[in-house]
Structures are given as C-alpha cells and as structure tokens.
Write a protein that holds these residues in place. Structure first.
Motif, PDB file in Angstrom:
ATOM      1  N   UNK A   1      42.185  36.294  31.523  1.00 13.86           N
ATOM      2  CA  UNK A   1      41.633  37.372  31.949  1.00 13.86           C
ATOM      3  C   UNK A   1      40.810  37.275  33.343  1.00 13.86           C
ATOM      4  N   UNK A   2      40.847  35.850  33.963  1.00 20.63           N
ATOM      5  CA  UNK A   2      40.110  35.836  35.415  1.00 20.63           C
ATOM      6  C   UNK A   2      41.351  36.873  35.650  1.00 20.63           C
ATOM      7  N   UNK A   3      42.672  36.460  35.588  1.00 25.85           N
ATOM      8  CA  UNK A   3      44.313  37.539  36.638  1.00 25.85           C
ATOM      9  C   UNK A   3      44.106  38.820  36.332  1.00 25.85           C
ATOM     10  N   UNK A   4      42.915  39.047  35.308  1.00 21.63           N
ATOM     11  CA  UNK A   4      42.745  40.566  35.253  1.00 21.63           C
ATOM     12  C   UNK A   4      41.681  41.378  35.644  1.00 21.63           C
ATOM     13  N   UNK A   5      40.636  40.634  35.472  1.00 20.05           N
ATOM     14  CA  UNK A   5      39.456  40.642  37.463  1.00 20.05           C
ATOM     15  C   UNK A   5      40.183  41.156  37.931  1.00 20.05           C
ATOM     16  N   UNK A   6      40.434  40.045  38.898  1.00 18.47           N
ATOM     17  CA  UNK A   6      40.815  40.138  40.282  1.00 18.47           C
ATOM     18  C   UNK A   6      42.221  40.653  40.246  1.00 18.47           C
ATOM     19  N   UNK A   7      43.206  41.694  39.245  1.00 16.19           N
ATOM     20  CA  UNK A   7      43.846  42.625  39.948  1.00 16.19           C
ATOM     21  C   UNK A   7      43.429  43.656  39.766  1.00 16.19           C
ATOM     22  N   UNK A   8      42.759  43.913  39.115  1.00 19.46           N
ATOM     23  CA  UNK A   8      41.038  44.782  39.162  1.00 19.46           C
ATOM     24  C   UNK A   8      40.500  45.216  40.449  1.00 19.46           C
TER      25      UNK A   8
ATOM     26  N   UNK B   1      52.319  48.806  40.587  1.00 24.24           N
ATOM     27  CA  UNK B   1      53.698  48.518  40.318  1.00 24.24           C
ATOM     28  C   UNK B   1      53.411  47.217  40.811  1.00 24.24           C
ATOM     29  N   UNK B   2      52.107  46.643  41.520  1.00 28.46           N
ATOM     30  CA  UNK B   2      51.836  45.563  41.783  1.00 28.46           C
ATOM     31  C   UNK B   2      50.893  44.927  41.162  1.00 28.46           C
TER      32      UNK B   2
ATOM     33  N   UNK C   1      50.301  48.305  30.721  1.00 27.60           N
ATOM     34  CA  UNK C   1      50.341  49.055  31.108  1.00 27.60           C
ATOM     35  C   UNK C   1      49.345  48.920  32.105  1.00 27.60           C
ATOM     36  N   UNK C   2      49.753  48.900  33.946  1.00 23.35           N
ATOM     37  CA  UNK C   2      49.390  48.080  34.722  1.00 23.35           C
ATOM     38  C   UNK C   2      48.255  49.198  34.878  1.00 23.35           C
ATOM     39  N   UNK C   3      47.866  50.031  35.406  1.00 23.24           N
ATOM     40  CA  UNK C   3      47.245  51.202  35.370  1.00 23.24           C
ATOM     41  C   UNK C   3      47.395  52.191  34.747  1.00 23.24           C
ATOM     42  N   UNK C   4      46.092  52.613  33.313  1.00 24.56           N
ATOM     43  CA  UNK C   4      45.711  53.554  32.494  1.00 24.56           C
ATOM     44  C   UNK C   4      45.487  54.880  33.196  1.00 24.56           C
ATOM     45  N   UNK C   5      45.508  55.894  33.315  1.00 21.49           N
ATOM     46  CA  UNK C   5      44.962  56.680  34.202  1.00 21.49           C
ATOM     47  C   UNK C   5      45.354  56.714  35.708  1.00 21.49           C
TER      48      UNK C   5
ATOM     49  N   UNK D   1      40.602  46.630  31.039  1.00 27.60           N
ATOM     50  CA  UNK D   1      39.933  45.635  32.257  1.00 27.60           C
ATOM     51  C   UNK D   1      39.626  47.909  32.941  1.00 27.60           C
ATOM     52  N   UNK D   2      38.322  48.060  32.512  1.00 28.54           N
ATOM     53  CA  UNK D   2      38.057  49.422  33.705  1.00 28.54           C
ATOM     54  C   UNK D   2      37.258  49.135  35.176  1.00 28.54           C
ATOM     55  N   UNK D   3      37.486  48.552  35.951  1.00 32.17           N
ATOM     56  CA  UNK D   3      37.244  47.563  37.400  1.00 32.17           C
ATOM     57  C   UNK D   3      35.570  48.585  38.023  1.00 32.17           C
TER      58      UNK D   3
END
Length: 254
Positions: free
Chosen positions: A10-17, A44-45, A81-85, A114-116
């Motif tokens: 979860x921390x990683x997903x927040x950081x990636x956002x 891709x990243x 899905x790395x970025x949906x939308x 996660x929607x940053x």
C-alpha cells in the motif's frame, strides 16, 4: 499476504501515484496504441515498479499487466492497470487511478485502487470489507427513482450497442455518468457515489479490484472470471444488489 507485506504494498502504491503525478507535471512521453488509446512513460514506469516489488516479495505469484502481459505463478496472479484513465491523466484531469487486484484459485482476494489527484485510497480484502482512506464502505439501496449508473464504452463492442444501453436506461428513468476510467468508477460505486457500473466488455485489469470493493461493501457483481475472463475480459455489471438485478433484467445480461 502478511500484514507487513500488505502495508509495504500500500505504501508503494501511494508512492507510485505521487511519482506518476511528478512525471506528468514534468512533461510526458506518450505513445499511441490505437485510436483514442494511449500509453505514457508513467504507465510503463508504474507497472515495472509494481512488478519489481512482486518479484521481490511474492516470487511465488504471477502477474498480468496491461502493458506487459502475463507471467504465470504457482500461487496466484496479480492483475495490474498502472494507470486507468490514461487519456484523463494526460489531459490533466483528476479522474484516473492505479488499480491492482489479486486472484487465487479463480477467486478475488485483494483489490487496491488509488486516485492520487483525488487523494482516494481504496482497499478491499475478501471477507474483511472495503475501505476508502481507512473508512469502511457499506452500500445502501437508493430510491428506485433516484438511480444513477456509471457506464463505460468499450471499443470491442459496437457503438450502436452503447447507444441502445443509454436509450434503455433513460426510458427506464435511470440517469448515467461516463468519466473515462472504469476502475475508478467501480470504486465510486463501492463508495456510494453512483449505484452501479455497466460496461459491455472490460479487461480484467480494469475490472477486478473495483468489483471486489463493491462485493465487500455489500453489493453484487456478475461472474466476471467465468469463461476465462481473467485473460479474455468480460461484461461487467456490478453495484447495489437490487439495482444490479434490475439492470440485469433491463439489459438482458442474464
């Protein structure tokens, strides 16, 4: 998954956002996959970073990424899905998200969205409920005359079919919304912002995390994973239980 792994992911997903936001703000390299279908350097990243974490912490699992395809595992499959939308993301709109689901033995186990730009972090684990920013989500049935449905339009289905769906809904007194990020709209169904979501065909990386959120919030979904939906995609009809049943009858989805 251990609690420590869950927190780390979860921390990683927040950081990636946050990193995706920074990449966008610095100027993106964007490639065109098909008509109105784009992939950015940020897509891709984010996918590669998630895959790297999984290989380090869950080497027994496989993954299915929108951008990189399938790598099998002995236990389960993480669906990314790395970025949906992406189009919304590229244009600077806030309606986009990172979506991640875990499937084991054809059963949805974990869903993260996660929607940053909106500061919305959704999490669900099978049998443990669905949460938005640590607040538990519980669906309530709307008044029959106040139903609002989220719609998606798939390039894999005829435009005429989408138009017929809109006509059926409006004739039944049901409003609709379409925002261009199906994974996030499914999450917003779980949050009660719309009452159901329908799309004639979705890929698993767009659908699974949000469908688990809805199920864990007390809603109902069609059997997306039937007929190899994981790899081939499927119809999506998910929402408040009574609304979902009503829509199934109206749209003849079975």
């Amino acid at each position: 998954m251990t609690e420590e792994q869950q927190q780390s992911l979860c921390t990683l997903i927040r950081q990636l956002g946050k990193q995706a936001q920074a990449l966008r703000d610095a100027g993106l390299k964007v490639d065109k996959k098909a008509r109105q279908d784009f992939v950015s350097h940020a897509d891709l990243f984010v996918e590669e970073e998630i895959k790297g974490w999984l290989q380090a912490h869950r080497p027994e699992d496989g993954f299915l990424g929108e951008e990189s395809g399938l790598q099998g595992g002995e236990q389960g499959i993480w669906v990314i899905d790395p970025i949906d939308g992406t189009t919304n993301f590229i244009l600077g709109m806030d309606y986009w998200c990172i979506s991640l689901a875990y499937v084991s033995k054809n059963t949805l186990e974990i869903g993260i969205i996660y929607a940053p730009d909106r500061d919305e972090f959704f999490f669900a684990c099978r049998g443990q409920g669905a949460f938005l920013n640590d607040k538990r989500l519980r669906l309530r049935e709307p008044d029959a005359e106040a139903v609002v449905v989220g719609l998606g339009r798939s390039s894999r289905a005829p435009v005429e079919s989408y138009a017929r769906t809109v006509e059926v809904l409006l004739n039944a007194g049901i409003e609709y919304r379409r925002f261009g990020a199906g994974a996030l709209m499914l999450a917003h169904v779980a949050a009660g912002q719309v009452h159901a979501y329908y799309e004639e065909h979705m890929n698993s990386w767009d659908a699974l995390a949000g469908m688990l959120l809805i199920n864990e919030a007390g809603g109902r979904s069609n059997a997306f994973l039937a007929e190899n939906g994981l790899l081939n995609g499927n119809l999506v009809l998910s929402g408040c239980a009574e609304v979902q049943q009503r829509l199934a009858a109206l749209l003849h989805t079975g």
